[in-house]
Design a protein around this motif. Structure first.
Motif, mmCIF file in Angstrom:
data_model
loop_
_atom_site.group_PDB
_atom_site.id
_atom_site.type_symbol
_atom_site.label_atom_id
_atom_site.label_comp_id
_atom_site.label_asym_id
_atom_site.label_seq_id
_atom_site.Cartn_x
_atom_site.Cartn_y
_atom_site.Cartn_z
ATOM 1 N N SER A 86 -5.906 17.642 77.191
ATOM 2 C CA SER A 86 -5.865 17.422 78.296
ATOM 3 C C SER A 86 -5.536 18.939 78.310
ATOM 4 N N HIS A 87 -4.502 19.472 76.940
ATOM 5 C CA HIS A 87 -4.576 21.152 77.438
ATOM 6 C C HIS A 87 -3.988 21.374 76.138
ATOM 7 N N ALA A 88 -3.747 23.052 75.909
ATOM 8 C CA ALA A 88 -3.384 23.489 74.307
ATOM 9 C C ALA A 88 -2.034 24.162 73.763
ATOM 10 N N HIS A 89 -0.958 23.117 75.044
ATOM 11 C CA HIS A 89 0.242 23.197 74.098
ATOM 12 C C HIS A 89 0.120 22.575 72.614
ATOM 13 N N MET A 90 1.015 23.366 71.756
ATOM 14 C CA MET A 90 0.652 22.673 70.476
ATOM 15 C C MET A 90 1.198 20.023 70.154
ATOM 16 N N ASP A 91 1.913 19.767 71.549
ATOM 17 C CA ASP A 91 2.407 18.795 71.464
ATOM 18 C C ASP A 91 1.319 17.684 71.491
ATOM 19 N N HIS A 92 0.513 18.599 71.995
ATOM 20 C CA HIS A 92 -1.066 17.642 72.828
ATOM 21 C C HIS A 92 -2.248 17.963 72.241
ATOM 22 N N CYS A 93 -2.072 18.743 70.797
ATOM 23 C CA CYS A 93 -3.652 19.097 70.532
ATOM 24 C C CYS A 93 -3.276 19.303 68.985
ATOM 25 N N LEU A 94 -2.164 19.579 68.064
ATOM 26 C CA LEU A 94 -2.101 19.569 67.044
ATOM 27 C C LEU A 94 -2.496 18.574 65.939
ATOM 28 N N GLY A 95 -2.350 17.346 66.689
ATOM 29 C CA GLY A 95 -2.918 16.027 65.709
ATOM 30 C C GLY A 95 -4.946 16.232 65.830
ATOM 31 N N ALA A 96 -5.483 17.264 66.459
ATOM 32 C CA ALA A 96 -6.465 17.151 66.416
ATOM 33 C C ALA A 96 -6.754 18.100 65.433
ATOM 34 N N TYR A 114 -6.371 19.524 82.036
ATOM 35 C CA TYR A 114 -7.097 18.305 83.027
ATOM 36 C C TYR A 114 -5.872 16.793 82.840
ATOM 37 N N GLY A 115 -6.445 16.102 83.144
ATOM 38 C CA GLY A 115 -6.284 14.627 83.869
ATOM 39 C C GLY A 115 -7.639 14.243 83.800
ATOM 40 N N TYR A 116 -7.574 13.656 83.955
ATOM 41 C CA TYR A 116 -9.521 12.485 84.124
ATOM 42 C C TYR A 116 -9.044 11.368 85.153
ATOM 43 N N HIS A 117 -9.819 10.602 85.524
ATOM 44 C CA HIS A 117 -10.064 9.293 86.429
ATOM 45 C C HIS A 117 -11.305 8.837 85.937
ATOM 46 N N GLY A 164 -1.841 14.381 83.928
ATOM 47 C CA GLY A 164 -1.258 15.030 82.916
ATOM 48 C C GLY A 164 0.005 15.149 83.074
ATOM 49 N N ASP A 165 0.800 16.404 82.465
ATOM 50 C CA ASP A 165 2.627 16.424 81.935
ATOM 51 C C ASP A 165 3.042 17.092 83.049
ATOM 52 N N THR A 179 -6.694 11.940 93.991
ATOM 53 C CA THR A 179 -7.429 11.777 93.672
ATOM 54 C C THR A 179 -6.493 10.349 92.635
ATOM 55 N N ALA A 180 -5.346 10.028 92.927
ATOM 56 C CA ALA A 180 -4.747 9.077 91.698
ATOM 57 C C ALA A 180 -4.859 7.950 93.252
ATOM 58 N N ARG A 181 -4.744 8.008 94.661
ATOM 59 C CA ARG A 181 -4.474 7.734 95.675
ATOM 60 C C ARG A 181 -5.131 6.112 95.396
ATOM 61 N N GLY A 182 -4.118 5.266 95.744
ATOM 62 C CA GLY A 182 -4.980 3.796 95.381
ATOM 63 C C GLY A 182 -5.328 3.146 94.162
ATOM 64 N N ALA A 183 -5.540 4.162 93.482
ATOM 65 C CA ALA A 183 -4.992 3.737 91.731
ATOM 66 C C ALA A 183 -4.893 2.814 91.396
ATOM 67 N N ASP A 184 -5.345 1.943 90.649
ATOM 68 C CA ASP A 184 -5.174 0.517 90.305
ATOM 69 C C ASP A 184 -4.095 1.189 89.031
ATOM 70 N N TRP A 185 -3.625 1.726 88.114
ATOM 71 C CA TRP A 185 -2.802 3.360 87.098
ATOM 72 C C TRP A 185 -3.307 3.796 87.394
ATOM 73 N N LEU A 186 -1.898 4.017 87.368
ATOM 74 C CA LEU A 186 -1.715 5.981 87.151
ATOM 75 C C LEU A 186 -0.929 5.791 86.038
ATOM 76 N N LEU A 187 -0.997 6.753 84.775
ATOM 77 C CA LEU A 187 -0.848 7.419 83.560
ATOM 78 C C LEU A 187 0.572 8.558 84.430
ATOM 79 N N ARG A 188 1.316 8.503 84.334
ATOM 80 C CA ARG A 188 2.163 9.800 84.779
ATOM 81 C C ARG A 188 3.655 10.747 83.311
ATOM 82 N N GLU A 189 3.487 11.399 83.281
ATOM 83 C CA GLU A 189 4.272 12.193 82.106
ATOM 84 C C GLU A 189 5.757 12.671 82.473
ATOM 85 N N VAL A 190 6.872 12.231 82.632
ATOM 86 C CA VAL A 190 7.890 12.709 83.122
ATOM 87 C C VAL A 190 8.871 13.117 82.206
#
Length: 273
Positions: free
Chosen positions: A61-71, A154-157, A170-171, A181-192
């Motif tokens: 999703s983005h270049a913060h270390m907690d999101h991409c270093l495992g790659a 970035y996020g995705y649908h 996204g976070d 984009t999320a309106r009416g979605a069956d599943w919404l993944l939220r980072e809080v």
């Protein structure tokens, strides 16, 4: 029916939980979203019975270390059998150009040349643009810019095989475009980051993160069917964390005519979609 493998649920500085990342699974197909901040990803995959060799699609999703270093660890581990000719399956990393350039730079600096050469041969970086649609492992995926002011993200649908929809938002707090984009979605993944009652303790708004309050209020307003909350602080004892977050979420959903089903998973949980 797809399943959501929850590899990690923690925020950037979590030590008791792995950084938030997850894999969508259907049959033998996987889509890994974000990779956490280190090689603990390999342990999480092993604990959940997922072979690294079975993952061929990864979204960053983005270049913060907690999101991409495992790659970097994924590439490091798989490049060895690739260089020996023992593994020739392709692996694709999707993301906007900025995060893929960061990943490429890390690989160039930290991998031995014979392993780095696997990029472009068996390992492919696939840049995607805002609004671009792709067919990935049988899923229709539309990528979008979440409008972050900190770093491009970035996020995705995604359309599940059942026709239901899943939105990874996204976070950061959802901007208008993400909400639509999320309106009416069956599943919404939220980072809080935390419960609303503790936002001053954890400085959620200062750090450009939402709390349970905003996530639940928005999920209800958008008419989503299910909402998953993660990327949270890990100072709350795990034995009470789920119950605590679900209880606060229920308060903010109490007035809804049809409240969304609320999930607060732990590391290692599997959710059937």
């Amino acid at each position: 029916m797809e399943q959501l493998y929850v590899l990690g649920t923690g925020n950037a500085t979590s030590v008791r939980s792995f950084n938030t990342c997850f894999a969508l699974k259907e049959g033998n197909d996987f889509l890994l979203t974000d990779t956490g901040g280190g090689n603990s990803l390999l342990l999480r995959l092993d604990e959940m019975g997922i072979s690294l060799r079975d993952i061929h699609h990864v979204f960053l999703s983005h270049a913060h270390m907690d999101h991409c270093l495992g790659a970097l660890w994924i590439i490091r581990v798989l490049s060895v059998p690739m260089a020996k000719g023992e593994y020739t399956e392709p692996m694709y990393f999707y993301g906007h150009r900025e995060v893929l350039d960061v990943l490429d730079s890390m690989c160039r600096m930290m991998l031995r040349p014979k392993f780095y050469k696997m990029i472009g041969r068996f390992i492919f970086f696939v840049p995607v643009k805002d609004g671009e649609r792709r067919r990935i492992a049988g899923w229709d995926v539309m990528f979008f810019d979440i409008g972050s002011k900190k770093t491009l993200q970035y996020g995705y649908h995604l359309t599940l095989h059942s026709g239901r929809t899943l939105v990874f938002a996204g976070d950061e707090p959802m901007k208008r475009k993400t909400r639509e984009t999320a309106r009416g979605a069956d599943w919404l993944l939220r980072e809080v980051l935390c419960c609303h009652a503790e936002q001053e303790r954890f400085h959620a708004y200062e750090k450009k993160h939402d709390t349970v309050k905003e996530a639940c209020e928005q999920a209800a307003e958008l008419g989503v069917k299910h909402v998953v909350l993660w990327h949270v602080e890990d100072q709350t004892e795990k034995t009470v964390r789920k119950e605590k977050y679900l209880a606060e979420g229920a308060q903010w959903l109490a007035g809804c005519e049809t409240p969304p089903a609320l999930y607060v998973p732990d590391d290692g949980d599997v959710i059937t979609l």
